[in-house]
Design a protein around this motif. Structure first.
Motif, mmCIF file in Angstrom:
data_model
loop_
_atom_site.group_PDB
_atom_site.id
_atom_site.type_symbol
_atom_site.label_atom_id
_atom_site.label_comp_id
_atom_site.label_asym_id
_atom_site.label_seq_id
_atom_site.Cartn_x
_atom_site.Cartn_y
_atom_site.Cartn_z
ATOM 1 N N GLY A 98 0.880 -1.000 8.490
ATOM 2 C CA GLY A 98 0.599 -0.956 7.064
ATOM 3 C C GLY A 98 1.374 0.130 6.346
ATOM 4 N N LEU A 99 1.485 1.306 6.971
ATOM 5 C CA LEU A 99 2.257 2.389 6.356
ATOM 6 C C LEU A 99 3.743 2.049 6.307
ATOM 7 C CD1 LEU A 99 0.553 5.542 7.954
ATOM 8 C CD2 LEU A 99 0.347 4.735 5.582
ATOM 9 N N THR A 100 4.221 1.374 7.338
ATOM 10 C CA THR A 100 5.640 1.018 7.385
ATOM 11 C C THR A 100 5.983 -0.072 6.374
ATOM 12 O OG1 THR A 100 5.709 1.591 9.742
ATOM 13 C CG2 THR A 100 7.493 0.206 8.883
ATOM 14 N N GLU A 101 5.108 -1.067 6.236
ATOM 15 C CA GLU A 101 5.397 -2.199 5.352
ATOM 16 C C GLU A 101 4.924 -1.972 3.925
ATOM 17 O OE1 GLU A 101 3.630 -5.603 7.159
ATOM 18 O OE2 GLU A 101 5.079 -5.673 8.819
ATOM 19 N N GLY A 102 4.100 -0.937 3.694
ATOM 20 C CA GLY A 102 3.604 -0.684 2.346
ATOM 21 C C GLY A 102 2.582 -1.706 1.888
ATOM 22 N N TRP A 103 1.512 -1.889 2.656
ATOM 23 C CA TRP A 103 0.495 -2.878 2.314
ATOM 24 C C TRP A 103 -0.138 -2.582 0.965
ATOM 25 C CZ3 TRP A 103 -2.686 -3.507 7.491
ATOM 26 C CH2 TRP A 103 -1.910 -4.241 8.401
ATOM 27 N N ASP A 104 -0.650 -3.650 0.338
ATOM 28 C CA ASP A 104 -1.386 -3.477 -0.906
ATOM 29 C C ASP A 104 -2.867 -3.223 -0.602
ATOM 30 O OD1 ASP A 104 -2.390 -5.922 -0.097
ATOM 31 O OD2 ASP A 104 -1.299 -7.077 -1.611
ATOM 32 N N ALA A 105 -3.663 -3.025 -1.652
ATOM 33 C CA ALA A 105 -5.074 -2.667 -1.477
ATOM 34 C C ALA A 105 -5.857 -3.752 -0.746
ATOM 35 C CB ALA A 105 -5.710 -2.376 -2.837
ATOM 36 N N ALA A 106 -5.538 -5.018 -0.996
ATOM 37 C CA ALA A 106 -6.278 -6.119 -0.361
ATOM 38 C C ALA A 106 -6.105 -6.101 1.156
ATOM 39 C CB ALA A 106 -5.811 -7.453 -0.933
ATOM 40 N N PRO A 153 2.038 2.389 -4.562
ATOM 41 C CA PRO A 153 3.275 1.635 -4.280
ATOM 42 C C PRO A 153 4.394 2.487 -3.699
ATOM 43 C CG PRO A 153 2.357 0.994 -6.408
ATOM 44 C CD PRO A 153 1.562 2.182 -5.940
ATOM 45 N N ASP A 154 4.442 3.764 -4.088
ATOM 46 C CA ASP A 154 5.542 4.601 -3.607
ATOM 47 C C ASP A 154 5.199 5.385 -2.349
ATOM 48 O OD1 ASP A 154 3.660 6.192 -4.839
ATOM 49 O OD2 ASP A 154 5.135 7.616 -5.623
ATOM 50 N N LEU A 155 4.066 5.053 -1.722
ATOM 51 C CA LEU A 155 3.631 5.816 -0.551
ATOM 52 C C LEU A 155 4.624 5.684 0.598
ATOM 53 C CD1 LEU A 155 1.438 7.560 0.830
ATOM 54 C CD2 LEU A 155 0.318 5.428 1.515
ATOM 55 N N ARG A 156 5.115 4.473 0.839
ATOM 56 C CA ARG A 156 6.001 4.251 1.991
ATOM 57 C C ARG A 156 7.349 4.946 1.832
ATOM 58 N NH1 ARG A 156 8.220 -1.896 1.894
ATOM 59 N NH2 ARG A 156 9.280 -1.022 3.697
ATOM 60 N N SER A 157 7.697 5.317 0.607
ATOM 61 C CA SER A 157 8.994 5.963 0.384
ATOM 62 C C SER A 157 8.998 7.426 0.794
ATOM 63 C CB SER A 157 9.383 5.852 -1.095
ATOM 64 O OG SER A 157 8.451 6.543 -1.916
ATOM 65 N N ASP A 158 7.826 7.991 1.001
ATOM 66 C CA ASP A 158 7.762 9.392 1.424
ATOM 67 C C ASP A 158 8.214 9.495 2.881
ATOM 68 O OD1 ASP A 158 6.636 11.918 2.514
ATOM 69 O OD2 ASP A 158 5.774 12.089 0.506
ATOM 70 N N PRO A 159 9.184 10.335 3.197
ATOM 71 C CA PRO A 159 9.689 10.414 4.581
ATOM 72 C C PRO A 159 8.627 10.861 5.576
ATOM 73 C CG PRO A 159 10.579 12.195 3.224
ATOM 74 C CD PRO A 159 9.922 11.242 2.285
ATOM 75 N N VAL A 160 7.685 11.690 5.149
ATOM 76 C CA VAL A 160 6.641 12.145 6.061
ATOM 77 C C VAL A 160 5.745 10.983 6.471
ATOM 78 C CG1 VAL A 160 4.685 13.713 6.362
ATOM 79 C CG2 VAL A 160 6.697 14.448 5.073
ATOM 80 N N VAL A 161 5.509 10.051 5.543
ATOM 81 C CA VAL A 161 4.666 8.898 5.850
ATOM 82 C C VAL A 161 5.296 8.062 6.962
ATOM 83 C CG1 VAL A 161 3.724 6.741 4.927
ATOM 84 C CG2 VAL A 161 3.609 8.843 3.579
ATOM 85 N N ILE A 180 4.525 9.782 10.133
ATOM 86 C CA ILE A 180 3.109 9.572 10.466
ATOM 87 C C ILE A 180 2.911 8.189 11.079
ATOM 88 C CG2 ILE A 180 0.828 9.232 9.448
ATOM 89 C CD1 ILE A 180 1.470 11.485 7.492
ATOM 90 N N ALA A 181 3.555 7.181 10.504
ATOM 91 C CA ALA A 181 3.439 5.827 11.049
ATOM 92 C C ALA A 181 3.926 5.767 12.491
ATOM 93 C CB ALA A 181 4.226 4.851 10.169
ATOM 94 N N THR A 182 5.008 6.489 12.766
ATOM 95 C CA THR A 182 5.527 6.529 14.137
ATOM 96 C C THR A 182 4.521 7.153 15.093
ATOM 97 O OG1 THR A 182 7.802 6.687 13.332
ATOM 98 C CG2 THR A 182 7.387 7.379 15.600
ATOM 99 N N GLU A 183 3.914 8.266 14.660
ATOM 100 C CA GLU A 183 2.938 8.931 15.519
ATOM 101 C C GLU A 183 1.702 8.061 15.741
ATOM 102 O OE1 GLU A 183 3.145 11.896 17.235
ATOM 103 O OE2 GLU A 183 5.220 11.567 16.694
ATOM 104 N N VAL A 184 1.254 7.378 14.689
ATOM 105 C CA VAL A 184 0.086 6.510 14.833
ATOM 106 C C VAL A 184 0.410 5.343 15.760
ATOM 107 C CG1 VAL A 184 -1.535 5.006 13.607
ATOM 108 C CG2 VAL A 184 -0.845 7.185 12.593
ATOM 109 N N ALA A 185 1.610 4.825 15.691
ATOM 110 C CA ALA A 185 2.013 3.760 16.613
ATOM 111 C C ALA A 185 1.980 4.254 18.050
ATOM 112 C CB ALA A 185 3.409 3.263 16.252
#
Length: 358
Positions: free
Chosen positions: A184-192, A265-273, A276-281
């Motif tokens: 979800g962090l990598t693909e930038g999921w929406d609220a739904a 919407p711009d959450l996935r553009s943050d490099p730290v995110v 984080i996605a890598t670590e969670v994976a």
């Protein structure tokens, strides 16, 4: 709802338990006919019917409860008969007094019910004498002992497999919950989509509760079980893993909710995110590996397969996918609260997986 449907259980009693109950009743009645000269040993048959339970420990407890209830009921009925006779009013008085006495003594439901039933049967089955009362008590003890022996001798049930599989499934589904966060962090999921991910994460709590119930039932089945020794090591390890998974379920649910509540919407553009996605994976990979190790353990053979944690196991070292904790030099001005919360959750999950102290 059809009232008749309430008479049926959602699952059948194992046929082996049905056979053991029948064997226990027949053996108890025949033994009492040899030991006691009198009428049909009703008390022995009832005791055998009630005492055969899914586990030996439960049978032992039921035997104690029934024996205690019979003794109280028979003594109460005999005393009333000697003082007041055996009229209908005496029988009713004994039943009412048995109910009140059971309440005052805080007896278990099994013992409480047995006090009244035993008193009523003694007063209505025939002439009450001291020998008659003693024989009824002896019948009960014989029935309970025979039922306990039959339950122990004829393939005592071991309920370890359902608990073992429940722990493995819980680990696998917990890994999937971490992997959903990473995707979800990598693909930038929406609220739904985050709402759906949160629903699935919250369902893990009920799944963990069911796994714990299965572990409790497994422990119950191993208590006083002559076949239990070789299975206790697996049960102890599964219990320790379930405790670790409880922490991980809490963390993954909290992480999913934090993202759902603060996504943008711009959450996935943050490099730290992305980091984080890598670590969670990697967390998901570690938990999935744990699930695979649990599933690979055969119940007939205990293998030391390398889970490290606070459960006290002396196991071989396991390679973990997690790297060193992430460092953020300059927090993002829009998402720093969410990023900080996720970093702290990752740190705590890492400590839980590696067995490190806070």
């Amino acid at each position: 709802m059809n009232p008749v449907a309430r008479l049926r259980s959602s699952s059948r009693t194992p046929f082996l338990q049905v056979v053991k109950t029948a064997v226990a009743v027949v053996a108890a009645v025949l033994l009492c006919r040899v030991l006691i000269d009198g009428p049909f040993p009703t008390f022995a048959a009832i005791a055998a019917l009630l005492v055969v339970q899914p586990s030996i420990n439960q049978s032992f407890v039921k035997g104690l409860e029934r024996s205690a209830g019979v003794v109280l009921g028979v003594v109460l009925a005999t005393a009333f008969h000697l003082l007041l006779g055996d009229s209908v009013w005496v029988v009713l008085a004994v039943i009412v007094l048995a109910i009140l006495l059971s309440w005052a003594l805080r007896l278990t439901p099994t013992s409480a019910t047995q006090v009244g039933i035993s008193g009523m049967l003694v007063l209505t089955a025939g002439v009450v004498t001291p020998n008659y009362s003693a024989d009824r008590i002896l019948e009960t003890v014989v029935g309970a002992v025979v039922a306990l022996a039959v339950n122990a001798v004829i393939v005592p049930p071991v309920l370890l497999e359902p608990a073992h599989l429940a722990v493995a499934r819980l680990a696998r589904d917990t890994a999937a919950a971490f992997e959903r966060i990473a995707i979800g962090l990598t693909e930038g999921w929406d609220a739904a989509r985050w709402d759906e991910a949160l629903r699935q994460a919250r369902a893990l709590r009920q799944q963990h509760a069911r796994a714990e119930a299965s572990l409790t039932a497994a422990g119950e089945s191993l208590t006083m079980n002559p076949r239990g020794g070789r299975h206790r090591t697996i049960l102890q390890r599964d219990t320790a893993i379930a405790e670790h998974l409880r922490v991980l379920v809490t963390r993954v649910t909290g992480m999913t909710r934090a993202i759902r509540d603060n996504t943008a919407p711009d959450l996935r553009s943050d490099p730290v995110v992305g980091s984080i996605a890598t670590e969670v994976a990697r967390i998901g990979a570690d938990v999935r590996a744990l699930s695979a190790r649990v599933e690979a353990t055969r119940l007939h053979h205990v293998e030391r397969d390398g889970f490290t944690g606070t459960g006290g196991e002396d196991t071989a070292a396991t390679d973990h996918a997690l790297t060193a904790p992430l460092e953020v030099v300059r927090p993002n001005s829009r998402h720093w609260v969410l990023i900080g919360a996720l970093l702290e959750d990752i740190r705590r999950v890492r400590e839980e997986l590696l067995g490190e102290d806070d």
